[in-house]
Write a protein that holds these residues in place. Structure first.
Motif: not given
Lengths: 219, 219
Positions: B135, B124-125, A139, A135, A124-125, B131, B116-117, B127, B120-121
């Motif tokens: 996910w 970091q990505f 975590w 990543w 996806q990314f 997106q 939190r995820v 998103a 994070r995406i």
């Protein structure tokens, strides 16, 4: 080896590793059936296996006619059906503490860094191996920081996560530490975790469950 | 309301929602202390709260001098300390099944789509909301497909996930269904899940635990 207990396992799976430790601590003989998670598109997606485990994840434990999934549920089953040695304390507050420690790993670290999630952030990314490492370590660090605090600040912590008997929390922690090392994470900030991991490593039940000791590990 | 039981909760948290259902099913009075997960950088990161819950997540349950974290561990604690009505069956195989169903949600769906995820995406990505929705729906679909198969194919499934008494699996499932609807997911492929969710919705214990019924829900 012939046995009524059959564990569908992959040598490097953290979740299968937990169940192997539990089986060893209980002194139970079991047959390993290897499910290779990568080769040929992943044995966990093969129809015969999916019929046992619709989540297409390892482990699965078969006890005669019973088919069980989810590693922490399997460990509790083994603890309820084979009482010695106990993997949870007898008091409700202690049991809640051990389960919470186990679930930090089992809910809030491991599933977010599982193979399928790494595959997904790739798809996806477009995450590459370096991004996947960032990543993973993020975590694990989040979870280990909390666990270190909970372990270091509690009088309930002993040689192991809870007192001087290894149990459910330890058998979740040790595979996660193994995984952290695999991802080249510094563990300097987690001295209590490292100490407990080392204490567990001295036990045959943990040693025999290590990935490299499994029949499906690469030579 | 004065009570020995204090639940640190956020109205829309799936994990807090589970514990609220369990408290209601047990008929236990409790005081809600709201932890706003977004406002002012997130109340879960405030030092007073971190001292209770080093993971900086909700819920936390305080029972007199005991501080407990991790929703599934808390629910088992409530079940062990207040036996009526039971939230797990009495047989080991049934308990393993209910825990496995609960852990599909509690380990393999919810934590991967937690706030939190998603943050994070985004970080970091990069998103965006679209997106993030893709996910979320991906992981809910993965888990619901497995749960639907396990529920639809088992004679143990009744009006609820296991027989005709609501329990641990149901109180994990219902908040996840709520969450799926929030993310505008079609549930057409999961008729058994939808049926069980509807049966639960008829019970006061589930209704009173709904996000919109909480003291900290927006008006």
């Amino acid at each position: 080896m012939s046995s009524d207990l059959v564990l569908y396992s992959y040598w490097r799976s953290s979740a299968a590793f937990r169940v192997r430790i539990a089986l060893n601590l209980k002194g139970l003989r079991y047959e390993t059936r290897a499910v290779h998670l990568v080769r040929d598109g992943g044995g966990q997606h093969a129809p015969d296996y999916v019929a046992l485990n619709p989540q297409e994840l390892v482990p699965t434990l078969v006890d005669s006619d019973k088919v069980m999934t989810q590693s922490m549920a399997i460990v509790e089953y083994l603890d309820e059906t084979h009482s010695h040695p106990p993997l949870l304390p007898t008091d409700a507050a202690g049991r809640a503490r051990v389960r919470a420690l186990a679930q930090i790993v089992g809910c809030d670290i491991h599933p977010i860094g599982n193979l399928r999630v790494l595959q997904r952030i790739g798809a996806q990314f477009s995450a590459d191996d370096e991004q996947k490492g960032i990543w993973m370590r993020h975590w694990i660090a989040m979870g280990f920081q909390a666990m270190e605090t909970m372990l270091a600040n509690s009088r309930d912590t002993g040689r192991y996560c809870h007192g001087d008997t290894p149990g459910l929390a330890d058998l979740c922690l040790v595979p996660q530490v193994y995984n952290a090392r695999r991802w080249k994470m510094s563990l300097d900030e987690y001295p209590t975790i490292v100490r407990i991991d080392a204490a567990c490593a001295e036990l045959d039940a943990f040693h025999a469950a290590m990935p490299e000791q499994q029949p499906d590990a690469p030579k």
